[in-house]
Motif scaffolding. Structure first.
Motif, PDB file in Angstrom:
ATOM      1  N   ASP A  32      44.957 -29.788   9.020  1.00 21.59           N
ATOM      2  CA  ASP A  32      45.879 -30.914   9.139  1.00 21.59           C
ATOM      3  C   ASP A  32      47.301 -30.585   8.677  1.00 21.59           C
ATOM      4  OD1 ASP A  32      43.883 -32.595  10.097  1.00 21.59           O
ATOM      5  OD2 ASP A  32      43.321 -33.250   8.089  1.00 21.59           O
ATOM      6  N   GLN A  33      47.478 -29.476   7.994  1.00 24.20           N
ATOM      7  CA  GLN A  33      48.768 -29.146   7.420  1.00 24.20           C
ATOM      8  C   GLN A  33      49.611 -28.337   8.408  1.00 24.20           C
ATOM      9  OE1 GLN A  33      45.797 -28.667   5.826  1.00 24.20           O
ATOM     10  NE2 GLN A  33      46.083 -30.601   4.774  1.00 24.20           N
ATOM     11  N   SER A  34      50.915 -28.363   8.151  1.00 15.98           N
ATOM     12  CA  SER A  34      51.820 -27.555   8.964  1.00 15.98           C
ATOM     13  C   SER A  34      51.708 -26.100   8.536  1.00 15.98           C
ATOM     14  CB  SER A  34      53.259 -28.038   8.765  1.00 15.98           C
ATOM     15  OG  SER A  34      53.704 -27.703   7.461  1.00 15.98           O
ATOM     16  N   ALA A  35      52.242 -25.222   9.354  1.00 19.41           N
ATOM     17  CA  ALA A  35      52.250 -23.795   9.006  1.00 19.41           C
ATOM     18  C   ALA A  35      52.976 -23.581   7.686  1.00 19.41           C
ATOM     19  CB  ALA A  35      52.901 -22.988  10.121  1.00 19.41           C
ATOM     20  N   PHE A  39      51.349 -21.719   4.542  1.00 18.95           N
ATOM     21  CA  PHE A  39      51.962 -20.515   3.987  1.00 18.95           C
ATOM     22  C   PHE A  39      52.408 -20.723   2.542  1.00 18.95           C
ATOM     23  CE2 PHE A  39      52.087 -19.140   8.409  1.00 18.95           C
ATOM     24  CZ  PHE A  39      51.605 -17.854   8.267  1.00 18.95           C
ATOM     25  N   ALA A  40      52.753 -21.944   2.165  1.00 17.24           N
ATOM     26  CA  ALA A  40      53.096 -22.229   0.767  1.00 17.24           C
ATOM     27  C   ALA A  40      51.902 -21.968  -0.143  1.00 17.24           C
ATOM     28  CB  ALA A  40      53.595 -23.663   0.622  1.00 17.24           C
ATOM     29  N   LEU A  41      50.686 -22.186   0.368  1.00 14.88           N
ATOM     30  CA  LEU A  41      49.487 -21.889  -0.431  1.00 14.88           C
ATOM     31  C   LEU A  41      49.410 -20.407  -0.757  1.00 14.88           C
ATOM     32  CD1 LEU A  41      46.744 -23.974   1.414  1.00 14.88           C
ATOM     33  CD2 LEU A  41      47.943 -24.564  -0.703  1.00 14.88           C
ATOM     34  N   TYR A  42      49.877 -19.582   0.172  1.00 14.99           N
ATOM     35  CA  TYR A  42      49.772 -18.133   0.024  1.00 14.99           C
ATOM     36  C   TYR A  42      50.830 -17.545  -0.914  1.00 14.99           C
ATOM     37  CZ  TYR A  42      46.972 -18.584   4.335  1.00 14.99           C
ATOM     38  OH  TYR A  42      46.053 -18.934   5.282  1.00 14.99           O
ATOM     39  N   THR A  43      51.770 -18.349  -1.394  1.00 19.55           N
ATOM     40  CA  THR A  43      52.833 -17.812  -2.241  1.00 19.55           C
ATOM     41  C   THR A  43      52.364 -17.518  -3.662  1.00 19.55           C
ATOM     42  OG1 THR A  43      53.655 -20.007  -2.876  1.00 19.55           O
ATOM     43  CG2 THR A  43      54.659 -18.967  -0.927  1.00 19.55           C
ATOM     44  N   SER A  44      51.196 -17.958  -4.028  1.00 12.73           N
ATOM     45  CA  SER A  44      50.685 -17.741  -5.383  1.00 12.73           C
ATOM     46  C   SER A  44      49.486 -16.796  -5.361  1.00 12.73           C
ATOM     47  CB  SER A  44      50.266 -19.080  -5.996  1.00 12.73           C
ATOM     48  OG  SER A  44      49.467 -18.863  -7.136  1.00 12.73           O
ATOM     49  N   GLU A 106      43.431 -28.699  -3.069  1.00 12.78           N
ATOM     50  CA  GLU A 106      42.730 -29.923  -2.673  1.00 12.78           C
ATOM     51  C   GLU A 106      43.598 -30.758  -1.721  1.00 12.78           C
ATOM     52  OE1 GLU A 106      39.665 -32.990  -4.663  1.00 12.78           O
ATOM     53  OE2 GLU A 106      41.511 -32.680  -5.811  1.00 12.78           O
ATOM     54  N   ALA A 107      44.884 -30.846  -1.993  1.00 14.05           N
ATOM     55  CA  ALA A 107      45.789 -31.589  -1.109  1.00 14.05           C
ATOM     56  C   ALA A 107      45.828 -30.982   0.290  1.00 14.05           C
ATOM     57  CB  ALA A 107      47.195 -31.632  -1.709  1.00 14.05           C
ATOM     58  N   ALA A 108      45.623 -29.668   0.380  1.00  9.74           N
ATOM     59  CA  ALA A 108      45.610 -28.979   1.679  1.00  9.74           C
ATOM     60  C   ALA A 108      44.219 -28.981   2.307  1.00  9.74           C
ATOM     61  CB  ALA A 108      46.104 -27.546   1.501  1.00  9.74           C
ATOM     62  N   ASN A 109      43.265 -29.660   1.678  1.00  9.54           N
ATOM     63  CA  ASN A 109      41.891 -29.764   2.168  1.00  9.54           C
ATOM     64  C   ASN A 109      41.185 -28.402   2.226  1.00  9.54           C
ATOM     65  OD1 ASN A 109      39.642 -31.247   3.005  1.00  9.54           O
ATOM     66  ND2 ASN A 109      40.106 -30.877   5.153  1.00  9.54           N
ATOM     67  N   VAL A 110      41.564 -27.499   1.328  1.00 12.47           N
ATOM     68  CA  VAL A 110      40.895 -26.198   1.245  1.00 12.47           C
ATOM     69  C   VAL A 110      39.693 -26.299   0.310  1.00 12.47           C
ATOM     70  CG1 VAL A 110      41.185 -23.784   0.537  1.00 12.47           C
ATOM     71  CG2 VAL A 110      43.013 -24.956   1.775  1.00 12.47           C
ATOM     72  N   ILE A 111      39.770 -27.173  -0.674  1.00 15.07           N
ATOM     73  CA  ILE A 111      38.657 -27.403  -1.603  1.00 15.07           C
ATOM     74  C   ILE A 111      38.449 -28.901  -1.775  1.00 15.07           C
ATOM     75  CG2 ILE A 111      39.049 -25.277  -2.915  1.00 15.07           C
ATOM     76  CD1 ILE A 111      40.227 -27.142  -5.166  1.00 15.07           C
ATOM     77  N   THR A 112      37.300 -29.241  -2.331  1.00 13.72           N
ATOM     78  CA  THR A 112      37.021 -30.601  -2.768  1.00 13.72           C
ATOM     79  C   THR A 112      36.554 -30.499  -4.212  1.00 13.72           C
ATOM     80  OG1 THR A 112      36.321 -31.252  -0.559  1.00 13.72           O
ATOM     81  CG2 THR A 112      35.601 -32.652  -2.361  1.00 13.72           C
ATOM     82  N   ARG A 113      37.081 -31.383  -5.067  1.00 11.17           N
ATOM     83  CA  ARG A 113      36.643 -31.411  -6.460  1.00 11.17           C
ATOM     84  C   ARG A 113      35.834 -32.674  -6.710  1.00 11.17           C
ATOM     85  NH1 ARG A 113      41.796 -30.171 -10.094  1.00 11.17           N
ATOM     86  NH2 ARG A 113      42.790 -31.498  -8.572  1.00 11.17           N
TER      87      ARG A 113
END
Length: 152
Positions: A32-35, A39-44, A106-113
């Motif tokens: 659901d997220q933009s590119a 890519f912001a997820l990958y900065t860390s 979680e906001a990017a829907n990569v995980i659920t807590r």
């Protein structure tokens, strides 16, 4: 070449470096997220290590605690075995995961807590595959070493 590959222009065939197969376009469309957000997820380095670890080691019905995940991420970041991770190093990574990184994932829907811990989502594997592809294309190591300009 599969039927899906032949019906798409060559440049749209995104190949997974681990399988030499195209990434399922439906899986990409399900993100659901933009590119830019992905890519912001990958900065860390911390988030990259979480994505890699969860995609490689957790099925969608399995749960891992934040403490266990912090141990695994610390081991990855310090290039040591999980059983040799120091309490201080794990605590430092745990705080970062808890205060920043898990919220973003979680906001990017990569995980659920949940109360039980952290689980993967259908998006996790796709985001991990794209990460592996980007790292391969950028000729970077698949270790959790920080990229130039690594951000929190």
């Amino acid at each position: 070449m599969t039927a899906n590959e032949s019906s798409r222009p060559e440049w749209q065939n995104v190949v997974s470096p681990d399988t030499d197969r195209c990434i399922d376009p439906a899986a990409l469309a399900a993100i659901d997220q933009s590119a830019s957000e992905i890519f912001a997820l990958y900065t860390s380095a911390h988030r990259r290590a979480v994505i890699r670890y969860l995609a490689a080691n957790l099925d969608t019905d399995e749960t891992i605690t934040a403490r266990e995940l912090a141990t695994e991420v610390t081991a990855c970041l310090t290039d040591t075995a999980p059983e040799n991770v120091s309490g201080d190093d794990r605590r430092s990574v745990y705080v970062g995961l808890y205060q920043l990184h898990l919220d973003k994932l979680e906001a990017a829907n990569v995980i659920t807590r949940t109360e039980e811990g952290i689980t993967t989502t259908p998006t996790t594997a796709t985001v991990a595959t794209v990460l592996a592809l980007v790292e391969t294309l950028c000729n970077t190591s698949k270790s959790a070493t920080p990229m130039d300009g690594d951000a929190a």
